[in-house]
Write a protein that holds these residues in place. Structure first.
Motif, mmCIF file in Angstrom:
data_model
loop_
_atom_site.group_PDB
_atom_site.id
_atom_site.type_symbol
_atom_site.label_atom_id
_atom_site.label_comp_id
_atom_site.label_asym_id
_atom_site.label_seq_id
_atom_site.Cartn_x
_atom_site.Cartn_y
_atom_site.Cartn_z
ATOM 1 N N LYS A 33 -13.412 -11.555 9.357
ATOM 2 C CA LYS A 33 -12.852 -10.737 10.448
ATOM 3 C C LYS A 33 -12.235 -11.420 11.403
ATOM 4 O O LYS A 33 -11.321 -10.847 11.864
ATOM 5 C CB LYS A 33 -14.271 -10.394 10.975
ATOM 6 C CG LYS A 33 -15.159 -9.294 10.218
ATOM 7 C CD LYS A 33 -16.280 -8.794 10.843
ATOM 8 C CE LYS A 33 -17.334 -7.887 9.962
ATOM 9 N NZ LYS A 33 -18.389 -7.469 10.623
ATOM 10 N N ILE A 51 -12.387 -7.119 0.798
ATOM 11 C CA ILE A 51 -11.918 -5.798 1.255
ATOM 12 C C ILE A 51 -11.624 -6.168 2.662
ATOM 13 O O ILE A 51 -10.625 -5.570 3.337
ATOM 14 C CB ILE A 51 -12.587 -4.758 0.817
ATOM 15 C CG1 ILE A 51 -12.498 -4.441 -0.929
ATOM 16 C CG2 ILE A 51 -12.407 -3.303 1.602
ATOM 17 C CD1 ILE A 51 -13.473 -3.231 -1.311
ATOM 18 N N THR A 52 -12.589 -6.688 3.282
ATOM 19 C CA THR A 52 -12.715 -6.718 4.844
ATOM 20 C C THR A 52 -11.745 -7.722 5.019
ATOM 21 O O THR A 52 -10.691 -7.450 6.172
ATOM 22 C CB THR A 52 -14.115 -7.413 5.344
ATOM 23 O OG1 THR A 52 -15.188 -6.517 5.092
ATOM 24 C CG2 THR A 52 -14.075 -7.517 6.950
ATOM 25 N N ASN A 55 -8.133 -5.691 4.595
ATOM 26 C CA ASN A 55 -8.204 -4.367 5.920
ATOM 27 C C ASN A 55 -7.651 -5.269 7.082
ATOM 28 O O ASN A 55 -7.290 -4.486 7.986
ATOM 29 C CB ASN A 55 -9.465 -4.058 5.944
ATOM 30 C CG ASN A 55 -9.853 -2.846 4.814
ATOM 31 O OD1 ASN A 55 -8.923 -2.361 4.095
ATOM 32 N ND2 ASN A 55 -10.913 -2.806 4.329
ATOM 33 N N TRP A 58 -3.192 -7.552 5.692
ATOM 34 C CA TRP A 58 -2.770 -6.945 4.481
ATOM 35 C C TRP A 58 -2.309 -8.444 3.295
ATOM 36 O O TRP A 58 -2.660 -8.522 2.346
ATOM 37 C CB TRP A 58 -1.654 -6.134 4.209
ATOM 38 C CG TRP A 58 -0.571 -6.430 5.159
ATOM 39 C CD1 TRP A 58 -0.206 -6.410 6.423
ATOM 40 C CD2 TRP A 58 0.740 -7.055 4.499
ATOM 41 N NE1 TRP A 58 1.201 -6.740 6.813
ATOM 42 C CE2 TRP A 58 1.519 -7.313 5.598
ATOM 43 C CE3 TRP A 58 1.180 -7.531 3.419
ATOM 44 C CZ2 TRP A 58 2.650 -7.886 5.550
ATOM 45 C CZ3 TRP A 58 2.159 -8.228 3.107
ATOM 46 C CH2 TRP A 58 3.115 -8.424 4.211
ATOM 47 N N ALA A 74 -6.859 -1.545 -1.463
ATOM 48 C CA ALA A 74 -7.263 -1.639 0.087
ATOM 49 C C ALA A 74 -6.101 -2.117 0.806
ATOM 50 O O ALA A 74 -5.658 -1.928 1.816
ATOM 51 C CB ALA A 74 -8.719 -2.158 0.463
ATOM 52 N N ALA A 75 -5.454 -3.174 0.072
ATOM 53 C CA ALA A 75 -4.443 -3.744 0.638
ATOM 54 C C ALA A 75 -3.220 -3.093 0.956
ATOM 55 O O ALA A 75 -2.467 -2.922 1.850
ATOM 56 C CB ALA A 75 -4.005 -4.986 -0.147
ATOM 57 N N LYS A 77 -3.045 0.267 0.966
ATOM 58 C CA LYS A 77 -3.146 1.169 1.916
ATOM 59 C C LYS A 77 -3.160 0.770 3.131
ATOM 60 O O LYS A 77 -2.840 1.635 4.214
ATOM 61 C CB LYS A 77 -4.656 1.834 1.810
ATOM 62 C CG LYS A 77 -4.961 2.867 0.513
ATOM 63 C CD LYS A 77 -6.094 3.357 0.584
ATOM 64 C CE LYS A 77 -6.211 4.669 -0.616
ATOM 65 N NZ LYS A 77 -7.567 5.209 -0.507
ATOM 66 N N ASN A 78 -3.424 -0.788 3.447
ATOM 67 C CA ASN A 78 -3.208 -1.282 4.824
ATOM 68 C C ASN A 78 -1.868 -1.401 5.118
ATOM 69 O O ASN A 78 -1.113 -1.040 6.324
ATOM 70 C CB ASN A 78 -4.082 -2.659 4.826
ATOM 71 C CG ASN A 78 -3.828 -3.115 6.309
ATOM 72 O OD1 ASN A 78 -3.648 -2.667 7.551
ATOM 73 N ND2 ASN A 78 -4.479 -4.470 6.532
ATOM 74 N N ARG A 100 2.687 4.626 1.754
ATOM 75 C CA ARG A 100 2.165 4.036 2.843
ATOM 76 C C ARG A 100 3.394 3.524 3.652
ATOM 77 O O ARG A 100 3.539 3.853 5.022
ATOM 78 C CB ARG A 100 1.318 2.700 2.797
ATOM 79 C CG ARG A 100 1.003 1.924 4.063
ATOM 80 C CD ARG A 100 0.294 2.664 5.023
ATOM 81 N NE ARG A 100 -0.201 1.941 6.134
ATOM 82 C CZ ARG A 100 0.541 1.649 7.125
ATOM 83 N NH1 ARG A 100 1.668 1.967 7.085
ATOM 84 N NH2 ARG A 100 0.235 0.887 8.175
#
Length: 237
Positions: A33, A51-52, A55, A58, A74-75, A77-78, A100
């Motif tokens: 994070k 995934i965190t 997010n 990327w 997820a990457a 989409k970021n 995206r």
């Protein structure tokens, strides 16, 4: 107590996790994070930690070996550019990436026509990043902006006809090299249809470089529907 110290450490700088042996799940989460690329120092990270990380950043994807599909998704989409860190990306990942960020197509080797259409649909200038765009993508791009004709390169007469049918405004970019007889053939075909869009009629009427009496031209060559749309255009001005 030890975990509290570790949490405090990674909350300041996630990369400090590299000095922690067997970090707990909470420590891993706090590290990524704070500093997404710190995922590179975690052995066998859980799915949720990966995934965190992507997010949060990327490009952390480049530090994850054999990333599961959910992480790759997820990457992109970021940030669509994350596709550059995926070897042989699945079709759906490619499409998601260009949805995206249209210019992510530059990182896709030999994108399929389907992917090209997704990118161009996001923004017409995606065409300039494709070495060999398919005809459908070129027509779609031109239908969205006449400027796209500058990215098309060489084209046959048949291809040019499809571009003119898609967007008459390209004439102002190619007028000097245009076969006028062929242009009139295209206009007769287009304006003779019942389903011509009002926007096409507007663009034709406002095309200043084409110095003809456009009202008379539609009167002579337009379908009943086209003539009605011309009336609507004139009354709506």
């Amino acid at each position: 107590m030890e975990q509290d110290k570790e949490l405090s450490l990674v909350r300041k700088n996630g990369n400090e996790i590299r000095h922690i042996i067997h970090p707990s799940f909470d420590v891993m989460m706090e590290a990524v994070k704070k500093t997404p690329p710190s995922i590179q120092y975690i052995k066998n990270p859980p799915l949720s930690v990966m995934i965190t990380a992507v997010n949060g950043g990327w490009n952390a994807l480049r530090f994850i070996e054999d990333a599961p599909y959910e992480v790759k998704l997820a990457a992109v989409k970021n940030k669509g550019w994350a596709i550059q860190y995926i070897r042989d990306p699945e079709l759906e990942l490619q499409k998601e990436a260009v949805r995206r960020d249209f210019d992510a197509i530059q990182y896709i080797r030999e994108p399929s026509c389907e992917v090209q259409l997704e990118a161009v649909n996001s923004f017409w200038s995606a065409l300039k990043y494709v070495k060999k765009p398919c005809r459908e993508a070129k027509v779609l791009a031109i239908s969205k902006s006449e400027q796209a004709i500058t990215y098309v390169g060489d084209y046959t007469e048949e291809e040019l006809k499809s571009y003119l049918l898609a967007n008459i405004r390209i004439v102002k970019y190619i007028y000097d090299s245009l076969n006028i007889e062929m242009l009139y053939e295209v206009l007769e075909e287009k304006l003779g249809r019942d389903d011509v869009a009002p926007d096409y009629i507007r663009d034709f009427m406002e095309l200043q470089i084409l110095d003809i009496n456009k009202v008379n031209y539609i009167r002579d060559h337009g379908s009943r529907s086209t003539k009605q749309k011309l009336i609507d255009y004139v009354l709506g001005r």
